[in-house]
Design a protein around this motif. Structure first.
Motif, short mmCIF file in Angstrom:
data_model
loop_
_atom_site.label_atom_id
_atom_site.label_comp_id
_atom_site.label_asym_id
_atom_site.label_seq_id
_atom_site.Cartn_x
_atom_site.Cartn_y
_atom_site.Cartn_z
N ARG A 1 -17.91 0.69 -18.12
CA ARG A 1 -18.50 0.97 -19.43
C ARG A 1 -20.02 1.11 -19.31
O ARG A 1 -20.62 1.99 -19.91
CB ARG A 1 -18.15 -0.17 -20.39
CG ARG A 1 -18.75 0.03 -21.78
CD ARG A 1 -18.34 -1.08 -22.70
NE ARG A 1 -16.97 -0.94 -23.14
CZ ARG A 1 -16.25 -1.93 -23.65
NH1 ARG A 1 -16.76 -3.13 -23.76
NH2 ARG A 1 -15.02 -1.74 -24.05
N PHE A 2 -20.59 0.25 -18.48
CA PHE A 2 -22.04 0.30 -18.32
C PHE A 2 -22.45 1.56 -17.57
O PHE A 2 -23.49 2.16 -17.86
CB PHE A 2 -22.53 -0.95 -17.58
CG PHE A 2 -24.01 -0.99 -17.41
CD1 PHE A 2 -24.85 -1.03 -18.51
CD2 PHE A 2 -24.59 -0.99 -16.15
CE1 PHE A 2 -26.23 -1.06 -18.37
CE2 PHE A 2 -25.96 -1.02 -15.99
CZ PHE A 2 -26.78 -1.06 -17.10
N ALA B 1 -22.36 4.19 -20.02
CA ALA B 1 -23.48 4.00 -20.97
C ALA B 1 -24.78 4.50 -20.35
O ALA B 1 -25.60 5.13 -21.03
CB ALA B 1 -23.60 2.52 -21.33
N THR B 2 -24.96 4.22 -19.06
CA THR B 2 -26.19 4.67 -18.37
C THR B 2 -26.24 6.19 -18.30
O THR B 2 -27.29 6.79 -18.53
CB THR B 2 -26.25 4.07 -16.95
OG1 THR B 2 -26.10 2.65 -17.05
CG2 THR B 2 -27.56 4.38 -16.26
N LYS C 1 -26.90 7.51 -21.81
CA LYS C 1 -28.29 7.20 -22.18
C LYS C 1 -29.26 8.19 -21.53
O LYS C 1 -30.14 8.75 -22.19
CB LYS C 1 -28.59 5.76 -21.73
CG LYS C 1 -29.99 5.26 -21.96
CD LYS C 1 -30.85 5.32 -20.73
CE LYS C 1 -30.39 4.44 -19.59
NZ LYS C 1 -31.20 4.57 -18.39
N VAL D 1 -32.68 -4.57 -17.12
CA VAL D 1 -31.35 -4.30 -16.56
C VAL D 1 -30.98 -5.35 -15.52
O VAL D 1 -29.84 -5.85 -15.48
CB VAL D 1 -31.30 -2.87 -15.94
CG1 VAL D 1 -30.09 -2.71 -15.03
CG2 VAL D 1 -31.25 -1.82 -17.03
N ILE D 2 -31.97 -5.72 -14.71
CA ILE D 2 -31.70 -6.72 -13.65
C ILE D 2 -31.31 -8.06 -14.28
O ILE D 2 -30.52 -8.82 -13.71
CB ILE D 2 -32.93 -6.87 -12.73
CG1 ILE D 2 -33.17 -5.54 -12.00
CG2 ILE D 2 -32.72 -7.98 -11.71
CD1 ILE D 2 -34.47 -5.50 -11.22
N THR E 1 -29.50 -8.41 -16.85
CA THR E 1 -28.15 -8.35 -17.42
C THR E 1 -27.12 -8.70 -16.34
O THR E 1 -27.46 -8.71 -15.15
CB THR E 1 -27.83 -6.93 -17.97
OG1 THR E 1 -27.70 -6.04 -16.86
CG2 THR E 1 -28.90 -6.43 -18.91
N PRO E 2 -25.86 -8.94 -16.73
CA PRO E 2 -24.86 -9.26 -15.69
C PRO E 2 -24.42 -8.04 -14.88
O PRO E 2 -23.60 -8.17 -14.00
CB PRO E 2 -23.67 -9.80 -16.51
CG PRO E 2 -24.00 -9.67 -17.93
CD PRO E 2 -25.33 -9.05 -18.08
N GLN E 3 -24.97 -6.87 -15.19
CA GLN E 3 -24.56 -5.66 -14.48
C GLN E 3 -25.25 -5.54 -13.12
O GLN E 3 -26.32 -6.10 -12.92
CB GLN E 3 -24.89 -4.41 -15.32
CG GLN E 3 -24.34 -4.45 -16.72
CD GLN E 3 -22.82 -4.44 -16.75
OE1 GLN E 3 -22.19 -3.99 -15.79
NE2 GLN E 3 -22.23 -4.92 -17.83
N PHE F 1 -26.26 0.80 -12.27
CA PHE F 1 -27.32 1.46 -13.03
C PHE F 1 -27.85 2.67 -12.26
O PHE F 1 -28.02 3.76 -12.83
CB PHE F 1 -28.44 0.45 -13.29
CG PHE F 1 -29.57 0.97 -14.11
CD1 PHE F 1 -29.41 1.25 -15.45
CD2 PHE F 1 -30.82 1.16 -13.54
CE1 PHE F 1 -30.46 1.72 -16.22
CE2 PHE F 1 -31.88 1.63 -14.30
CZ PHE F 1 -31.70 1.91 -15.64
#
Lengths: 309, 411
Positions: free
Chosen positions: B2-3, B6-7, B10, B250-251, B253-255, B260
């Motif tokens: 999903r991320f 999303a990236t 975006k 971003v760093i 976040t848990p992603q 990214f």
């Protein structure tokens, strides 16, 4: 909750944080107060997983941020000191992206987007690009992006820097609201008044070390009933220290050629005695200021310098 | 996942809001390509010019001489216009024609009697190619006239000297004698003429290949030039992510940072896909360039572009500032473009330089693309090449991720 134990961060020979320990509880605001460069942002960086500690441990809700980074970060919300937004995206698109970064999607994401934009007063500007926003609006959006995923632990790194008074009040209300909802808030600032009004517990940090911590009352108690007296003029340090060495009510905090700072019990009633003693020490007094006990006076007492230096 | 999506979304939204940059990245190569295309033979039309003829002889032979320019390939190049001598001089002086051929009176008589004679060609000094063609072909015509006179001088003399009767008809006896004379001459020369004893075989390198097609040659280079410019432009965004604080966020976040980064690369690859897709459509159906395997070419070019983008991002990450990053990537793409066949096709380079250039990342990818266009790259080979490119991208992403986590995001 956040548990920081003996946290140390070095950059070569430079020690940015040297053995910091504190615990921030759930449903409370823990303030990290210190001047610029004291190590507040580095501490936040280590807690958020942005920086890897040189030594020590950081646990977020029981998860070690180094070993269980993903779990620890999942419950963290970070509102960085700088405005970390995509200026070429709209407010809504920013909130959506950061929500997705924390795993939100579908109807829950849409509902949260509406909620956070509403509580930050930006719902009617959701479709506007961020580069058209004022500084205060960007700060509020920055905050909205940090709480969109309903974090249980919230890190706020000087969130009110450069904010207009109206937005500042609104932001502080939002922070207090988060704590009231049971969120553990770690709040860094170099604004003494903000720390005094907002924080349930505080740690004062300087040069990478915590020099005092506790509740506001506990910290003020460290000052006792003593006021802070700042005297401008010309002084001889040895004479000054000699004159006050036997007076238990007066403590020389700092002294140089042009200024002396004294910690004095009930200073207002002792001003004539103080002036007489200063005369005996061959000092020339041009100006004298008395301050009530405060975090700032505690900071000066502990570090020998003003918070904003 | 999903991320990642999303990236990608975006970045695509952000790119859509900055169309000028996209236009520049694709417009510059198009402009350069267009200029080179025009400068080095993009115009399919050959040279052409006008030959003015001042025929003062007005005979069959003088008409034959000028008629030589109105047949075969010469007719496609040279347009003949009969003028008076004075007008011819005026128009040549005004630069309105490539040459003026003056055939003075007495030309036919001189040819038939094998006497020396002079005809004049006035060239337009402002032109080089067409007057040269006229001069060369005229010398051939004059030479042919000499041999014609040698072979058929007698019957020709009869034709020219015959006076028609009152009904303006050449007597049958004359026609018959001329015909017999022509027939005997042809019979005598038949062993030499049919078939010719000397055969001319024309060959060109490459065997049965089609003729030189500059557009086909330069088109793949132009595509890769666009990819290089896009890769450089898109790679700068990593600095924007850093300066606006979003990279650090971003760093936190848990992603994974790798997700990214890959998202950013995929967004870039999708833009490249669109640009190259439009380029291929334009090349094939608007400009009529002969291209094979368009879907394979599109897939390959997109992967190659993603690799170039990953490489440029890595270069940016090792720079000390955004400005240095731009200088470094700029310093990288121009030699790559020059050497890797993206500026000048390999075919236009010295062999040793072309062989070096084929080892550059874009040169290698361009060679493969040319093979795809020529229908010479089997699908399996293409898949292997794509796998190799994917591996290189993975390595670049891994190095970039380490660099971001190590220093880039924090300094």
């Amino acid at each position: 909750m956040i548990e920081v134990a003996q946290l140390r961060k070095e950059y070569g020979d430079l020690v940015a944080v040297g053995g910091v320990s504190f615990t921030a509880e759930t449903g409370a605001i823990f303030g990290l107060l210190g001047p610029n460069g004291a190590g507040k942002t580095t501490t936040i960086g280590c807690i958020s997983g942005l920086l890897e500690p040189t030594a020590g441990t950081v646990r977020v809700r029981g998860h070690d941020v180094v070993r269980e980074g993903t779990r620890a970060k999942a419950s963290l919300g970070v509102v960085p000191q700088e405005i970390a937004l995509y200026e070429d995206l709209s407010a809504g698109e920013n909130v959506r992206f950061w929500g997705q970064a924390y795993g939100l999607g579908g109807s829950k994401l849409r509902a949260r987007m509406t909620d956070v934009l509403e509580i930050t007063g930006l719902l009617d500007r959701a479709d506007d690009r961020v580069d058209q926003f004022s500084g205060g609006m960007k700060r509020r959006l920055n905050f909205a992006c940090g709480i969109v995923h309903e974090p249980q632990v919230l890190l706020l790194d000087e969130p009110t820097v450069g904010v207009d008074p109206q937005s500042r009040v609104r932001l502080l209300d939002l922070v207090r609201e988060q704590a009231n909802q049971g969120v553990c808030v770690l709040y860094t600032t170099h604004y003494m008044e903000e720390a005094q009004s907002m924080c349930d517990r505080l740690a004062i940090i300087d040069h990478g070390h915590i020099i005092a911590q506790g509740s506001l009352e506990e910290l003020q108690a460290q000052m006792g009933e003593r006021d802070l007296v700042r005297v401008s003029g010309s002084f001889d340090e040895n004479d000054l220290r000699r004159v006050f060495s036997r007076d238990e009510d007066v403590e020389v905090v700092t002294v140089d050629d042009a200024q002396a700072t004294l910690s004095v019990r009930q200073a207002s009633s002792k001003l004539p005695t103080l002036l007489a003693a200063l005369t005996r020490a061959d000092s020339e007094v041009r100006d004298i200021t008395v301050s009530q006990p405060s975090l700032e006076s505690l900071f000066i007492k502990l570090t020998g310098k003003e918070l904003r230096e | 996942m999903r991320f990642l999506l999303a990236t990608v979304v975006k970045d695509l939204i952000r790119r859509r809001r900055d169309p000028i940059a996209l236009l520049l990245w694709t417009g510059i190569p198009l402009a350069i390509g267009g200029l080179i295309f025009l400068a080095f033979g993009g115009d399919d039309a050959g040279p052409s010019g006008r030959l003015l003829v001042a025929d003062q002889d007005h005979t069959v032979l003088s008409a034959l001489l000028t008629g030589a320019y109105q047949q075969g390939p010469l007719a496609e190049i040279i347009e003949v216009e009969v003028v008076e001598l004075e007008e011819g001089h005026e128009r040549i002086d005004a630069g309105e024609a490539s040459g003026l051929l003056i055939i003075p009176e007495g030309f036919s008589a001189a040819v038939l009697e094998s006497e020396p004679f002079e005809i004049s060609l006035v060239r337009n000094p402002a032109q080089r190619i067409v007057p040269g063609i006229i001069e060369e072909s005229l010398s051939l015509v004059v030479e042919s006239t000499f041999y014609l006179q040698r072979l058929f001088g007698e019957p020709l003399d009869v034709i020219v000297g015959t006076q028609p009767d009152d009904a303006n008809v050449v007597p049958d006896s004359t026609v018959a004698s001329v015909s017999v004379a022509f027939d005997q001459i042809v019979d005598r020369t038949r062993p030499y003429l049919f078939p010719p004893v000397i055969e001319l075989e024309t060959t060109s390198p490459g065997g049965d290949e089609e003729g030189f097609d500059f557009a086909r040659l330069f088109f793949p280079s132009m595509l890769f030039m666009a990819l290089l410019f896009m890769a450089q432009g898109l790679s700068e965004d990593i600095w924007r992510e850093r300066s606006q604080g979003t990279l650090r966020r971003v760093i936190a976040t848990p992603q994974r940072v790798a997700t990214f980064l890959v998202g950013k690369l995929l967004a870039g690859a999708m833009l490249m896909l669109v640009v190259i897709g439009l380029g291929l459509i334009a090349g094939r159906w608007v400009f009529g360039i002969e291209l094979h395997g368009l879907p394979m070419a599109l897939v390959w070019t997109t992967f190659a572009g993603m690799m170039l983008l990953a490489m440029m991002v890595l270069v940016q990450l090792f720079a000390s500032s955004e400005r240095t990053g731009n200088i470094l990537t700029g310093a990288a793409i121009f030699p790559l473009a020059m050497l890797g066949g993206s500026f000048f096709p390999f075919e236009a380079m010295p062999d040793w330089l072309a062989s070096v250039g084929r080892y550059t990342p874009n040169g290698w990818a361009l060679t493969k693309l040319n093979q795809v266009f020529a229908g010479e790259l089997p699908a399996l080979d293409l898949l292997q090449s794509i796998a190799a490119v994917a591996l290189v991208i993975v390595v670049f992403v891994w190095l970039s991720m380490r660099r971001i986590r190590g220093r880039f995001a924090h300094s």
